[in-house]
Design an enzyme around this catalytic site. Structure first.
Site, short mmCIF file in Angstrom:
data_model
loop_
_atom_site.label_atom_id
_atom_site.label_comp_id
_atom_site.label_asym_id
_atom_site.label_seq_id
_atom_site.Cartn_x
_atom_site.Cartn_y
_atom_site.Cartn_z
N GLU A 62 0.81 -1.21 0.00
CA GLU A 62 0.00 0.00 0.00
C GLU A 62 0.85 1.26 0.00
O GLU A 62 0.49 2.27 -0.63
CB GLU A 62 -0.95 -0.01 1.20
CG GLU A 62 -1.99 -1.14 1.15
CD GLU A 62 -1.45 -2.52 1.48
OE1 GLU A 62 -0.31 -2.61 1.99
OE2 GLU A 62 -2.16 -3.52 1.22
N GLN A 84 -7.61 -1.85 -0.24
CA GLN A 84 -8.60 -2.92 -0.33
C GLN A 84 -9.63 -2.89 0.80
O GLN A 84 -10.80 -3.12 0.60
CB GLN A 84 -7.90 -4.27 -0.37
CG GLN A 84 -8.79 -5.38 -0.85
CD GLN A 84 -7.98 -6.56 -1.34
OE1 GLN A 84 -7.56 -7.40 -0.55
NE2 GLN A 84 -7.75 -6.64 -2.63
N PHE A 85 -9.16 -2.60 2.00
CA PHE A 85 -10.03 -2.41 3.15
C PHE A 85 -9.41 -1.29 3.99
O PHE A 85 -8.19 -1.07 3.93
CB PHE A 85 -10.08 -3.67 4.04
CG PHE A 85 -11.02 -4.74 3.54
CD1 PHE A 85 -12.30 -4.86 4.04
CD2 PHE A 85 -10.60 -5.64 2.57
CE1 PHE A 85 -13.15 -5.86 3.59
CE2 PHE A 85 -11.45 -6.65 2.11
CZ PHE A 85 -12.73 -6.75 2.63
N ASP A 86 -10.27 -0.67 4.81
CA ASP A 86 -9.83 0.38 5.73
C ASP A 86 -8.48 0.10 6.39
O ASP A 86 -7.52 0.84 6.24
CB ASP A 86 -10.90 0.58 6.81
CG ASP A 86 -11.69 -0.72 7.08
OD1 ASP A 86 -11.09 -1.68 7.59
OD2 ASP A 86 -12.89 -0.76 6.75
N PHE A 88 -6.24 -2.02 5.82
CA PHE A 88 -5.10 -2.36 4.97
C PHE A 88 -4.53 -1.13 4.29
O PHE A 88 -3.57 -1.22 3.51
CB PHE A 88 -5.47 -3.45 3.96
CG PHE A 88 -6.00 -4.69 4.63
CD1 PHE A 88 -5.48 -5.09 5.85
CD2 PHE A 88 -7.02 -5.43 4.07
CE1 PHE A 88 -5.97 -6.21 6.50
CE2 PHE A 88 -7.51 -6.56 4.71
CZ PHE A 88 -6.99 -6.95 5.92
N TYR A 90 -3.30 1.16 6.26
CA TYR A 90 -2.33 1.69 7.23
C TYR A 90 -0.87 1.62 6.79
O TYR A 90 -0.09 2.51 7.14
CB TYR A 90 -2.52 1.03 8.61
CG TYR A 90 -3.91 1.25 9.20
CD1 TYR A 90 -4.61 2.43 8.96
CD2 TYR A 90 -4.51 0.28 9.99
CE1 TYR A 90 -5.88 2.62 9.49
CE2 TYR A 90 -5.78 0.47 10.53
CZ TYR A 90 -6.45 1.64 10.27
OH TYR A 90 -7.70 1.84 10.80
N HIS A 131 -11.12 -5.65 9.03
CA HIS A 131 -11.96 -5.46 7.84
C HIS A 131 -13.12 -4.50 8.10
O HIS A 131 -14.02 -4.40 7.27
CB HIS A 131 -12.52 -6.80 7.36
CG HIS A 131 -11.49 -7.71 6.75
ND1 HIS A 131 -10.65 -8.49 7.50
CD2 HIS A 131 -11.17 -7.97 5.46
CE1 HIS A 131 -9.86 -9.20 6.69
NE2 HIS A 131 -10.15 -8.89 5.45
C1 LIG Z 1 -1.59 -5.06 4.41
C2 LIG Z 1 -2.64 -5.85 3.72
N1 LIG Z 1 -3.06 -5.48 2.51
C3 LIG Z 1 -4.06 -6.16 1.89
C4 LIG Z 1 -4.64 -7.23 2.48
C5 LIG Z 1 -5.81 -7.94 1.81
N2 LIG Z 1 -5.42 -9.28 1.41
C6 LIG Z 1 -5.69 -10.34 2.21
S1 LIG Z 1 -4.99 -11.73 1.63
C7 LIG Z 1 -4.36 -10.96 0.28
C8 LIG Z 1 -3.52 -11.73 -0.68
C9 LIG Z 1 -2.33 -12.32 -0.01
O1 LIG Z 1 -1.61 -13.13 -0.89
P1 LIG Z 1 -0.40 -14.01 -0.39
O2 LIG Z 1 0.51 -13.21 0.46
O3 LIG Z 1 0.18 -14.63 -1.58
O4 LIG Z 1 -1.05 -15.10 0.56
P2 LIG Z 1 -2.15 -16.21 0.21
O5 LIG Z 1 -3.48 -15.60 0.47
O6 LIG Z 1 -1.96 -16.62 -1.20
O7 LIG Z 1 -1.89 -17.31 1.16
C10 LIG Z 1 -4.70 -9.61 0.30
C11 LIG Z 1 -4.36 -8.65 -0.74
C12 LIG Z 1 -4.16 -7.59 3.75
N3 LIG Z 1 -4.66 -8.64 4.41
N4 LIG Z 1 -3.18 -6.89 4.35
#
Ligand SMILES: Cc1ncc(C[n+]2csc(CCOP(=O)(O)OP(=O)(O)O)c2C)c(N)n1
Ligand SMILES: [Mg+2]
Lengths: 328, 362
Positions: A62, A84-86, A88, A90, A131
């Site tokens: 981010e 993507q969410f509030d 996230f 930060y 979330h």
């Molecule tokens: C800082 C942050 N940004 C965005 C998200 C939203 N989000 C949750 S899972 C995900 C994808 C993560 O992919 P990966 O690290 O490859 O793990 P996987 O889910 O494939 O196990 C995202 C973008 C988050 N949880 N945290």
């Protein structure tokens, strides 16, 4: 254009589509906004329609997303980015607070950042931790940021179009629990601009001041209050920064009593700011201290407990009842 | 003398000791785990797979709010904990329920977060499992801190820190690697590269030759393994843990695996990938290849199979029984755990809610 029945999510999508059509320098990027169309489908179909250069996925970072938007805005583009969410958003806080908010000031106005940071925010969707945050107060507290939040489908469209056209960076907070409710709207109808609050309902007895996800709850409370014989005005802020003192204070002066309704925790928040302003400016018109209905000062609860945290019609009506209608 | 590149760069190919057809391969640096380890692994894989299947079924029945499944990644989930000692730590993400459960955490407590009754269900100190992290990569600097503290205290703890391919793009991943390297903290950073971060494929996530290559810039040795080969993972992770324990500093391991199912039940993978991409990965299933190998060795007798099946049946029953009743949630908990001492304001707010609920009941 005639009236169509669409959801806030669809209206936001249409606003992006129309803005990208109207202005080639508008680009949209973030996590999963391309092929997937965003986890809330706000960017649905944009990559297909405008191509990879106009709407694209970034690596998952981010701070990188917001930082790159700063650079692109410096170089003539109008980036719209999605957190993507509030919670996230930060990791991007440093970029937002230290650069997005300050660039105009640091450079004596030489560098402007016409960019929009879209943030789905708030609870009410049964999300697990991180979330459902209401992060607007962090941004509202930061001088240099414009912070807006729609509560209606028409405003979602109108405010996002205006945010993208705005000369300064806008934090555009989307109440995610309102994404799916549909309204009959005419998107071509012009909406008030950024910095303007609107009166959603007129009533002589007291004013409810709300924004974002709290507005529909305030409207419902006003409905119930009317049935019980008390007429409430409802002001929808729309724009947290700049703050429309005029509309808010005019309503409070007309009614002499006010309750602020917000989904965020109350301590050191947008809602405390509203109470302070109203009290400072309308003291002699007030028949009772301004009350607040906010979330508790706790982390947003897990899904099974979230209903206790959200403002409810009953809490609003209780607060209204408490406005010293007679001497005790 | 080995060169910097030899010391820090991963193998040219992901380490694979038992291939997808169940055929064993020699490797110059890694030895096949023992029969006992592989049989234990088999039993755990069967149980882990059943945990995933049962949890997914319970999501469909509305018993869990959400379930990010590790279906197809069970070899990674289990190898990560099989190589640890009791005193070692695990830092898991939302996808690592099977790993957490395999450390001995109660299956229902493992799922508290995803069921939605609290943010985390287990005592992190009991099994040395940190709360599952949802904000990506944010757990990694914590893992470094736990490891560094252990060293300062003279303990030989190793910390296993899990992260996804997408998570390696976050700043925290890079800061954690750098800190760990500078302080020579005993952390094994274990990337489960399942090719996707929700909809974003690896090719859009990183231009590095491999994610294990990300170590060299920080002075952290990188290695990569076939993420569906339990044998190779046990060998590679086992060696990494022992190096970290021996004072050789942090290690970075990338497992090449695949997210066979959607990101979570809420995701629609058909929007961004074709089914024909998934099919070859089903042939690389971690359980199938180990089963073939064990059968060919003549080690998979009826007793082992029965024991494995019993473990699977037991965990499925635990989930069904434990998640069926509505969880008891107490609104008073909302105010209970914010500060060591209660603040006046929170006392007032708790009282407000108590009154409100009492009036509702009356
Ligand atoms: C800082 C942050 N940004 C965005 C998200 C939203 N989000 C949750 S899972 C995900 C994808 C993560 O992919 P990966 O690290 O490859 O793990 P996987 O889910 O494939 O196990 C995202 C973008 C988050 N949880 N945290
Ligand atoms: Mg992944």
């Amino acid at each position: 254009m005639t009236h169509t029945k669409i959801s806030m999510a669809q209206a936001l999508n249409q606003a992006l589509r129309d803005a990208m059509t109207a202005d080639e320098s508008v680009v949209m990027f973030g996590e999963d906004v391309g092929a997937l169309g965003g986890v809330f489908r706000i960017t649905d179909g944009l990559t297909a329609e405008f191509g990879e250069k106009r709407c694209f996925d970034t690596p998952l970072a981010e701070a990188g997303i917001v930082g790159m938007a700063v650079g692109m805005a410096m170089n003539g583009m109008r980036p719209v980015v999605e957190m993507q969410f509030d919670a996230f958003g930060y990791p991007a806080f440093e970029q937002v607070v230290s650069h997005v908010a300050k660039m105009r000031n640091r450079t004596r106005g030489r560098v402007q950042l016409p960019m929009v940071i879209r943030i789905p925010y708030g609870g009410g969707i049964g999300g697990v931790e991180h979330h459902s945050d209401s992060s607007e107060s962090y941004f509202a507290h930061t001088p240099g940021l414009t912070v807006v939040t729609p509560a209606t489908v028409a405003d979602a469209y109108g405010l996002l179009r205006k945010a993208i056209e705005f000369p300064d960076p806008v934090v555009f907070m989307e109440p995610k629990k309102l994404y799916w409710a549909k309204e009959e709207v005419d998107l071509t109808e012009s909406q008030p601009g950024i910095g303007t609050a609107v009166v959603r309902r007129e009533g002589a007895d007291a004013t409810l001041i709300a924004y974002g996800p709290a507005v529909p709850v305030a409207m419902e409370a006003a409905e119930v209050a009317a049935a019980e014989g008390r007429q409430l005005t409802v002001v929808d802020l729309r724009s947290v920064v700049p703050f429309d003192d005029e509309t808010v204070c005019a309503a409070v002066r007309r009614t002499g009593r006010a309750v602020v309704v917000a989904e965020a925790s109350g301590f050191a928040s947008v809602s405390s700011e509203i109470v302070a302003r109203v009290t400072e400016k309308c003291f002699h018109s007030l028949a009772a201290p301004v009350r607040r209905v906010t979330a508790f000062d706790i982390p947003f609860p897990p899904p099974k407990l979230e209903r206790y945290q959200l403002p409810s019609v009953d809490r609003i009506l209780d607060a209204v009842d408490d406005l010293q209608w007679e001497d005790s | 003398m080995t060169t910097v590149e030899e010391r820090l760069l991963p193998s040219a190919e992901p380490v694979c000791l038992i291939d997808q057809n169940g055929v064993p391969h020699d490797h110059p640096s890694y030895r096949l785990p023992t029969k006992e380890a592989l049989l234990d692994g088999y039993t755990q894989l069967i149980r882990g797979r059943r945990f995933n299947d049962q949890a997914s079924a319970l999501v469909r029945q509305g018993r869990l709010a959400v379930y990010p499944s590790s279906f197809g990644q069970e070899a990674c989930q289990l190898a990560a904990t099989m190589v640890l000692r009791d005193g070692d730590w695990l830092f898991p993400t939302y996808r690592d329920s099977v790993s957490i459960m395999s450390r001995g955490v109660d299956p229902i407590e493992t799922l508290t977060l995803l069921r939605g009754d609290w943010h985390s269900g287990y005592d992190p100190y009991e099994h040395k499992v940190a709360p599952q992290a949802t904000p990506l990569a944010t757990q990694l600097p914590h893992a470094v801190g736990v490891a560094h503290a252990a060293r300062l205290k003279g303990e030989d703890t190793v910390v296993m820190a899990l992260v996804g391919d997408g998570g390696t793009s976050e700043g925290d991943f890079h800061e954690a690697l750098n800190f760990a390297a500078v302080f020579q903290a005993p952390v094994v950073f274990f990337i489960q590269n399942n090719e996707y971060a929700i909809s974003v494929p690896l090719a859009r996530q990183s231009a590095a030759p491999s994610l294990a290559h990300k170590g060299i810039g920080y002075g952290v040795p990188g290695e990569r393994a076939d993420g569906n080969d339990l044998a190779g993972l046990l060998a590679v992770l086992g060696q990494a843990v022992e190096k970290a324990r021996a004072g050789e500093g942090p290690q970075l391991i990338e497992a090449h695996t695949y997210r066979v199912q959607a990101h979570t039940n809420a995701d629609d993978a058909s929007r961004y990938r074709q089914d024909d991409e998934v099919a070859p990965w089903l042939d690389r299933d971690p359980i199938a290849r180990l089963t073939t190998y064990l059968e060919q060795q003549g080690w998979l007798d009826d007793d082992v199979r029965a024991a494995a099946e019993a473990g699977a049946v037991e965990v499925a029953a635990q989930l069904r029984d434990g998640l069926m009743p509505e969880p008891e949630v107490d609104p008073a908990d909302l105010f209970a755990y914010l500060y060591a001492g209660q603040t006046q304001q929170l006392r007032e707010q708790a009282a407000f809610l108590r009154d409100e609920l009492a009036r509702e009941e009356a």
